[in-house]
Write a protein that holds these residues in place. Structure first.
Motif, PDB file in Angstrom:
ATOM      1  N   SER A 223       0.811  -1.219   0.000  1.00 15.53           N
ATOM      2  CA  SER A 223       0.000   0.000   0.000  1.00 15.53           C
ATOM      3  C   SER A 223       0.847   1.272   0.000  1.00 15.53           C
ATOM      4  N   ILE A 224       2.159   1.136   0.207  1.00 18.00           N
ATOM      5  CA  ILE A 224       3.050   2.303   0.193  1.00 18.00           C
ATOM      6  C   ILE A 224       3.335   2.689  -1.263  1.00 18.00           C
ATOM      7  N   ASN A 245      12.874   5.778   6.704  1.00 21.81           N
ATOM      8  CA  ASN A 245      12.085   6.989   6.503  1.00 21.81           C
ATOM      9  C   ASN A 245      10.827   6.793   5.667  1.00 21.81           C
ATOM     10  N   ILE A 246      10.732   5.661   4.969  1.00 17.38           N
ATOM     11  CA  ILE A 246       9.541   5.413   4.153  1.00 17.38           C
ATOM     12  C   ILE A 246       8.802   4.163   4.604  1.00 17.38           C
ATOM     13  N   THR A 247       9.539   3.038   4.705  1.00 14.72           N
ATOM     14  CA  THR A 247       8.881   1.769   5.017  1.00 14.72           C
ATOM     15  C   THR A 247       8.295   1.754   6.424  1.00 14.72           C
ATOM     16  N   LEU A 248       9.106   2.069   7.412  1.00 20.09           N
ATOM     17  CA  LEU A 248       8.608   2.011   8.786  1.00 20.09           C
ATOM     18  C   LEU A 248       7.462   2.973   9.046  1.00 20.09           C
ATOM     19  N   PRO A 249       7.534   4.250   8.637  1.00 20.77           N
ATOM     20  CA  PRO A 249       6.361   5.117   8.825  1.00 20.77           C
ATOM     21  C   PRO A 249       5.136   4.626   8.053  1.00 20.77           C
ATOM     22  N   GLY A 250       5.346   4.069   6.869  1.00 21.55           N
ATOM     23  CA  GLY A 250       4.218   3.576   6.087  1.00 21.55           C
ATOM     24  C   GLY A 250       3.547   2.361   6.698  1.00 21.55           C
ATOM     25  N   VAL A 254      -0.486  -0.397  10.271  1.00 25.58           N
ATOM     26  CA  VAL A 254      -0.648  -1.856  10.203  1.00 25.58           C
ATOM     27  C   VAL A 254       0.083  -2.525  11.364  1.00 25.58           C
ATOM     28  N   SER A 255       1.289  -2.068  11.644  1.00 27.06           N
ATOM     29  CA  SER A 255       2.091  -2.677  12.702  1.00 27.06           C
ATOM     30  C   SER A 255       1.422  -2.550  14.059  1.00 27.06           C
ATOM     31  N   SER A 256       0.841  -1.386  14.336  1.00 25.08           N
ATOM     32  CA  SER A 256       0.204  -1.187  15.641  1.00 25.08           C
ATOM     33  C   SER A 256      -0.942  -2.160  15.850  1.00 25.08           C
ATOM     34  N   THR A 257      -1.686  -2.442  14.781  1.00 28.84           N
ATOM     35  CA  THR A 257      -2.822  -3.363  14.908  1.00 28.84           C
ATOM     36  C   THR A 257      -2.358  -4.803  15.075  1.00 28.84           C
TER      37      THR A 257
END
Length: 336
Positions: A223-224, A245-250, A254-257
């Motif tokens: 989805s990024i 700077n792109i993958t982790l913020p994107g 999803v990660s939190s859920t």
């Protein structure tokens, strides 16, 4: 004669507000009737689900909470002997069971290992899932086969996987020790040593949980927008800078859920612990949920009230974790 206009206006506003509240209260039943008449089809479709959830989840939850406030055990619950039924004789004891559990060192020992087990499993599962999802998100030969192979453990019933691992961990005839013996290494007591048993159950649970993490994170990666990576590459950003700077913020939403869901599932992961080690050796791998099961179904006499108390405390702990986690996400701007 002087007139206090401010007081008069305040009284008038209060009276108007009271009339407004009365009107809103009077209109509530009408609004409810209109909503039911307008959306009757939706309510009809939802009603069976609500009833089933109430029977399957609601009633046991209320019943368990009630039993936790009594002294119910195997000696004083209702029994049927032949054609005669002996009525239950347990009594209401209030919060005595909760005080007894919280004052017992067994609870805190089980809680400590449960937290360690949960953090270890979720942390390793997330890191492995993130690494493998990044690999599968690239265009490589045989990507479809690799995806299917890595997701396959998710399709196998958990109890079959656990029994398979139990055979692999067999100290005398297991494949793992046979491989080690071929290299001149002594057999490892995978399930007979407390430390090795803890590492073994964590490894099995990670193996079971990685496919879910891969699927969820892979969906987040896709989805990024690709344009962000292209722009970063043109600006000379390295692979690590693009990831940070792109993958982790994107992937943050999803990660939190998936981390929260994985935490709840792992905290209550009964099959892996019970089928692989039954809480052993001794009680070294016993987590909260398996001990609650032991109180109600394995110990003699069976302690139904104690088991229900442990169950309610587990529910409260997970609810507390979810609330704290959600507040932390709100502070970071991630609301779900």
């Amino acid at each position: 004669m002087a007139v206090d206009t401010g007081q008069s206006v305040t009284k008038a506003a209060g009276a108007e507000g009271a009339r407004g509240r009365v009107r809103r209260t009077d209109q509530t039943p009408g609004r409810l009737r209109r909503a039911l008449s307008t959306h009757w089809y939706a309510w009809t479709m939802v009603a069976p689900v609500v009833i089933v959830l109430g029977v399957i989840i609601g009633y046991p939850l209320v019943r368990g909470f009630y039993l936790s406030l009594t002294d119910a055990d195997e000696a004083n619950v209702e029994r049927t002997i032949g054609a005669n039924t002996i009525e239950a004789t347990y009594e209401f004891v209030g919060l005595a069971n909760y005080r007894a559990v919280l004052a017992d060192g067994v609870f805190w020992d089980r809680l400590g290992w449960t937290v360690l087990w949960t953090v270890g499993c979720v942390g390793v599962t997330f890191l492995l899932g993130l690494a493998l999802a990044n690999m599968l998100n690239r265009k490589v030969a045989g990507r479809g086969f690799y995806r299917m192979a890595l997701i396959l453990p998710w399709a196998i019933p958990a109890f079959i996987s656990v029994f398979t691992w139990r055979m692999l961990y067999n100290e005398k005839h297991g494949i793992l020790n046979n491989v080690l013996a071929g290299g001149g290494i002594d057999a490892v007591p995978w399930l007979n040593d407390p430390t090795w048993a803890k590492l073994s159950v964590i490894a099995v649970n990670v193996w079971l949980g990685v496919p879910f993490m891969i699927v969820a994170l892979l969906g987040g990666l896709q989805s990024i927008p690709k344009e962000l990576y292209e722009a970063a590459s043109m600006d000379g950003a390295s692979a690590w800078q693009r990831f940070r700077n792109i993958t982790l913020p994107g992937l943050r939403s999803v990660s939190s859920t998936v981390v929260l869901l994985s935490t709840i599932w792992t905290f209550n992961m009964f099959p892996v612990i019970f089928l692989l080690t039954r809480g052993g050796p001794g009680d070294s791998t016993e987590i909260l949920v398996t001990y609650a099961y032991r109180l109600s179904f394995l110990n003699s006499p069976r302690d139904y009230a104690g088991s229900a108390t442990w169950g309610v405390l587990i529910l409260l702990l997970l609810s507390f974790i979810a609330v704290v986690y959600r507040r932390a996400l709100r502070k970071q701007g991630e609301v779900w």
